[in-house]
Structures are given as structure tokens and as C-alpha cells.
Design a protein around this motif. Structure first.
Motif, mmCIF file in Angstrom:
data_model
loop_
_atom_site.group_PDB
_atom_site.id
_atom_site.type_symbol
_atom_site.label_atom_id
_atom_site.label_comp_id
_atom_site.label_asym_id
_atom_site.label_seq_id
_atom_site.Cartn_x
_atom_site.Cartn_y
_atom_site.Cartn_z
ATOM 1 N N SER A 1 2.445 5.406 7.019
ATOM 2 C CA SER A 1 2.466 5.571 8.470
ATOM 3 C C SER A 1 3.496 4.660 9.143
ATOM 4 C CB SER A 1 1.079 5.280 9.049
ATOM 5 O OG SER A 1 0.751 3.909 8.897
ATOM 6 N N GLN B 1 -9.894 1.065 0.967
ATOM 7 C CA GLN B 1 -10.454 2.336 0.529
ATOM 8 C C GLN B 1 -9.340 3.303 0.142
ATOM 9 O OE1 GLN B 1 -12.797 3.452 3.952
ATOM 10 N NE2 GLN B 1 -13.967 1.545 3.895
ATOM 11 N N ALA B 2 -9.667 4.286 -0.666
ATOM 12 C CA ALA B 2 -8.682 5.275 -1.092
ATOM 13 C C ALA B 2 -8.119 6.009 0.119
ATOM 14 C CB ALA B 2 -9.314 6.258 -2.068
ATOM 15 N N LEU B 3 -6.811 6.268 0.100
ATOM 16 C CA LEU B 3 -6.156 6.876 1.253
ATOM 17 C C LEU B 3 -6.528 8.342 1.437
ATOM 18 C CD1 LEU B 3 -2.586 5.317 0.916
ATOM 19 C CD2 LEU B 3 -4.428 4.617 2.452
ATOM 20 N N ASP B 4 -7.000 8.990 0.378
ATOM 21 C CA ASP B 4 -7.335 10.411 0.470
ATOM 22 C C ASP B 4 -8.788 10.640 0.870
ATOM 23 O OD1 ASP B 4 -8.506 9.520 -1.842
ATOM 24 O OD2 ASP B 4 -7.720 11.114 -3.133
ATOM 25 N N ARG B 5 -9.469 9.585 1.321
ATOM 26 C CA ARG B 5 -10.854 9.719 1.747
ATOM 27 C C ARG B 5 -10.991 9.324 3.221
ATOM 28 N NH1 ARG B 5 -13.892 6.774 -3.411
ATOM 29 N NH2 ARG B 5 -12.931 8.075 -5.042
ATOM 30 N N THR B 6 -12.068 9.779 3.847
ATOM 31 C CA THR B 6 -12.339 9.413 5.233
ATOM 32 C C THR B 6 -12.614 7.917 5.327
ATOM 33 O OG1 THR B 6 -13.292 11.592 5.660
ATOM 34 C CG2 THR B 6 -13.811 9.836 7.235
ATOM 35 N N ARG B 7 -12.003 7.277 6.295
ATOM 36 C CA ARG B 7 -12.176 5.830 6.436
ATOM 37 C C ARG B 7 -13.569 5.474 6.936
ATOM 38 N NH1 ARG B 7 -6.474 3.622 9.144
ATOM 39 N NH2 ARG B 7 -5.190 3.950 7.280
ATOM 40 N N SER C 1 -5.784 -0.022 6.854
ATOM 41 C CA SER C 1 -5.819 0.518 5.500
ATOM 42 C C SER C 1 -6.024 -0.578 4.474
ATOM 43 C CB SER C 1 -4.480 1.213 5.237
ATOM 44 O OG SER C 1 -4.647 2.385 4.560
ATOM 45 N N THR D 1 0.835 -1.194 0.000
ATOM 46 C CA THR D 1 0.000 0.000 0.000
ATOM 47 C C THR D 1 0.871 1.247 0.000
ATOM 48 O OG1 THR D 1 -1.602 1.259 1.305
ATOM 49 C CG2 THR D 1 -0.121 -0.158 2.525
ATOM 50 N N ASP D 2 0.297 2.351 -0.449
ATOM 51 C CA ASP D 2 1.009 3.633 -0.419
ATOM 52 C C ASP D 2 0.908 4.312 0.937
ATOM 53 O OD1 ASP D 2 1.828 3.412 -3.088
ATOM 54 O OD2 ASP D 2 -0.050 4.263 -3.831
ATOM 55 N N ASP D 3 0.242 3.688 1.883
ATOM 56 C CA ASP D 3 0.185 4.209 3.252
ATOM 57 C C ASP D 3 1.611 4.292 3.805
ATOM 58 O OD1 ASP D 3 0.052 4.216 6.180
ATOM 59 O OD2 ASP D 3 -2.067 3.763 5.968
#
Length: 406
Positions: A115, A129-135, A124, A111-113
């Protein structure tokens, strides 16, 4: 009944969430998927070992005490192709599957996460789900897949997590069950207590989930009892994940289409070892489990089954001062199954880069070149024939990466 005993009983009640039906027949296509999540971020650089040229030299220099030796040396890697070798602990389990074109590896995956937190990155991946959206923690990617399959032209699917709690990946509207198999023979709630609990929930919104949860438990208990009865004369000697894997295979073969299981013990900050040692022992156990799952499924069902082994991220390419590795970024996914495509089985797939210092992400980790949602999307497209709209429901906004796996 004392209150503390009642609370213990309620905590042990198995629940079936969502809408649908349990123990349904397998889908019309017969496809089965098992996701194995290695929690703790395993060291992929000691699983898939660079064995040629400058990459092998960089690997050995970066890991003076934990590098797996080259092929031909004591406890050395097993050559997969000209560039990559496999950890020797998998010689009798996964290597034969690779040689039969029933296993493949995807390096530089993940993943591109960024953290580097176990928990955040695990969430994640399970959410998908897309990382730029609210989980939205109410919706995991495997549950959305089950919903798409159950609502389309295929027959309803039956997902299960072989865990003591329903994982995030299977949360959502589609019905999914969970039950840990490691201690399944020890029933914490007897028949009388089950009746008491069901009576408590009668005529409430939880009545059906509770009843169905007990139904799943009873079905699993019957399957395991049959296994134990047979083992009286033919006892299995392998322990740990192998025993659980055989149980999973029997249940998935007959009742379930989507499966999830997690395996811990992969956070190797200290003394992880090289060709032998702590990590090697974990690989050996995992490999035996994967091979046992394939064997227990039988040739016919195994041809319709895909197992994907993932982890939240990889580990640092260089060893640390404690002869271990720390939290990294890119990792290596395993894909196994009796029906892998001829051009995929027995290969190392996906976008790759020659390992060197400039190639490392932030000068420390494997880069992510094969983003996991795109990889899973390409797999689901081939396995289930999903349309772009259906894929978008499972992984919103992702273009599938077709690696020709099946």
C-alpha cells in the motif's frame, strides 16, 4: 465537578487491558524483548550504505546530493564489512555495540504489504496477521506472544508500551499496560481525582482495569522520581529519546518482559541530508537512546535482552527533486543485545542482493527478501523455545526464518 473537567480526567485514566497481572516477576528464562518502531519510514539506504563495487557507484549516482560518502571521506560511512557501511552519526553509540558483537543489521526486510501507506502498513506490521485474511484489530502480535508465554511453561510475562495509547501490537486478551515516559513526571491527575475516578467505576466491569492502571502509573512515577532525585547532583545532559530509553531500561529491568516504544520524525520527503543534516540528527538521537538503554540495563540484564528496531517500510532508492526520498518498500531492521549469537553479532544478516537497477523492486525500492513475520518467528523460536503450534498462534501460517540471532 464540571462536566468538561470530568471528561479531561477520564481521558487521562491509565487502563490495564486483558487478563493476567501487572508488575509480575520476569519470566523464568529472564528473556526481555523491546520493539522500537520508527514511525514515518526511515531511509535505510542512508543507514546501511553500500560501499564497494558497482553497488556503491549505483548508490552515489542515485543520490547526487544525499548519498553518505564512502569510508575515509569527510562525514563518510563507517565500514562494517567489505560491502556495507554505517551512517557516521552512529559512530559513538551503535558502532561500539556492533564491534562488541552486540548489534546486527538485516537489510531487505519488511512486509509484503504494497500500500505504501504509513497507517495501513504500520497496522499490518503491528497486527502480524496474514495479508490475505480479514484484519482483526483486537489482536496484535506482541499480545499474542505474551499470551503464549503466559499460558505455557514460562511464568506470566508483563508487557508494556511506553506510549500514551496502547498500540495495536499489544491489543488482545493478555494484559498489557501503557504509559508515555516523555512527560511522566507531570501527573495530570492528583490523588483526590484518582479516588473520585476509582469510586465512579466501583462495582463495574472497569473497576479492576482502572485500579490497576493507576497502580502502573504510581509505580512508574516512583521510579522516575528516584531518578530525578539522583539527577540533582548528576544531571543528565542528553535529551529526547536517550532520557526515555534510560527510564525504559530501569522499568524493564525490574518489572517488564516485553516492551514497545515508537519514535517519530522519519518521513523525509524534503532536505533529509547525507552524512550530516536532518536525518543524521535523528540517527544520532536514536543511537544515543539505544546505547543508553543497553548501558542502563547493565551487563547481566543486557545479556538476556533483545532490542529490535523496525519501521513500516523503506524509502525510494533514488532521491527526489526536493533532496529527500519518498515512500518505498524494503527496509533495514536492527537487532541488538548482549547475548547475540557469535555468528550473528557484528554482522549484516539475511538474504541479500547486490544493489543495481534490475534488483530494485518496481524499479524504485529495496525488495523485501526477509519477510518480517518469518524473521520475528525465527527470533521467538530461539529466544523462548516456542513450539510450531505456539509460533502459529503468534504468526499464523508462517515458516520461521532462523537467522541465528540468539
Amino acid at each position: 465537578m464540571q462536566r468538561r473537567n470530568l471528561l479531561k480526567m477520564l481521558a487521562a485514566v491509565p487502563l490495564a487491558g486483558g487478563a493476567g497481572r501487572l508488575l509480575a516477576a520476569p519470566s523464568a528464562g529472564g528473556a526481555k524483548l523491546l520493539v522500537v518502531f520508527l514511525r514515518g519510514a526511515y531511509d535505510c539506504a542512508n543507514l546501511l550504505v553500500p560501499i564497494s563495487g558497482s553497488a556503491a557507484e549505483f548508490y552515489a549516482a542515485s543520490r547526487p546530493t544525499i548519498a553518505v560518502p564512502r569510508p575515509g571521506q569527510p562525514n563518510g560511512a563507517l565500514a562494517l564489512d567489505a560491502d556495507w557501511g554505517l551512517h557516521p552519526a552512529l559512530a559513538s553509540s551503535v558502532m561500539p555495540l556492533f564491534q562488541k558483537q552486540q548489534a546486527a543489521f538485516i537489510p531487505f526486510a519488511g512486509t509484503d504489504d504494497l500500500s505504501r501507506s504509513h497507517f495501513e502498513t504500520q497496522d499490518s506490521i503491528e497486527l502480524g496477521q496474514a495479508l490475505d485474511r480479514t484484519r482483526d484489530y483486537r489482536s496484535g502480535f506482541l499480545n499474542r506472544l505474551a499470551g503464549v508465554l503466559g499460558g505455557g511453561s514460562l511464568a506470566a510475562v508483563s508487557p508494556i508500551a511506553f506510549t500514551d495509547q496502547l498500540p495495536i501490537a499489544l491489543r488482545g486478551d493478555a494484559k498489557a499496560s501503557n504509559m508515555a515516559l516523555g512527560a511522566v513526571a507531570r501527573n495530570g491527575i492528583d490523588a483526590r481525582q484518582s479516588s473520585v475516578i476509582e469510586a465512579m467505576y466501583r462495582n463495574t466491569a472497569l473497576a479492576q482495569p482502572v485500579a490497576e492502571g493507576f497502580s502502573v502509573r504510581d509505580e512508574v512515577q516512583r521510579a522516575v522520581k528516584a531518578e530525578m532525585d539522583a539527577a540533582g547532583r548528576n544531571a543528565m545532559t542528553a535529551k529526547g529519546f536517550e532520557l526515555v530509553a534510560r527510564r525504559m531500561a530501569r522499568l524493564m529491568k525490574e518489572h517488564f518482559d516485553l516492551g514497545f516504544v515508537d519514535v517519530g520524525g522519519w518521513d523525509t520527503h524534503v532536505g533529509q541530508g547525507a552524512g550530516t543534516g536532518y536525518l543524521a540528527n535523528r540517527f544520532e538521537e536514536l543511537g544515543r537512546g539505544v546505547a543508553a538503554f543497553a548501558q542502563e540495563m547493565g551487563d547481566e540484564a543486557w545479556r538476556d535482552t533483545v532490542v529490535v528496531v523496525i519501521s513500516e517500510f523503506g524509502r525510494t532508492f533514488r532521491e527526489n527533486g526536493n533532496k529527500g526520498t519518498d515512500h518505498g518498500h524494503g527496509t533495514v531492521y536492527w537487532v541488538l543485545g548482549g547475548g547475540l549469537a557469535a555468528q550473528a553479532g557484528g554482522r549484516v544478516l539475511g538474504e541479500q542482493v547486490v544493489l543495481s537497477q534490475p534488483a530494485l523492486f518496481q524499479n524504485r525500492d529495496y525488495p523485501v527478501l526477509n519477510e518480517y513475520r518469518a524473521v520475528f518467528g525465527g527470533l521467538f523460536e530461539r529466544m523462548y523455545g516456542l513450539s510450531p503450534a505456539q509460533l502459529n498462534t503468534v504468526f499464523g501460517g508462517v515458516a520461521p526464518r532462523d537467522l541465528g540471532l540468539v
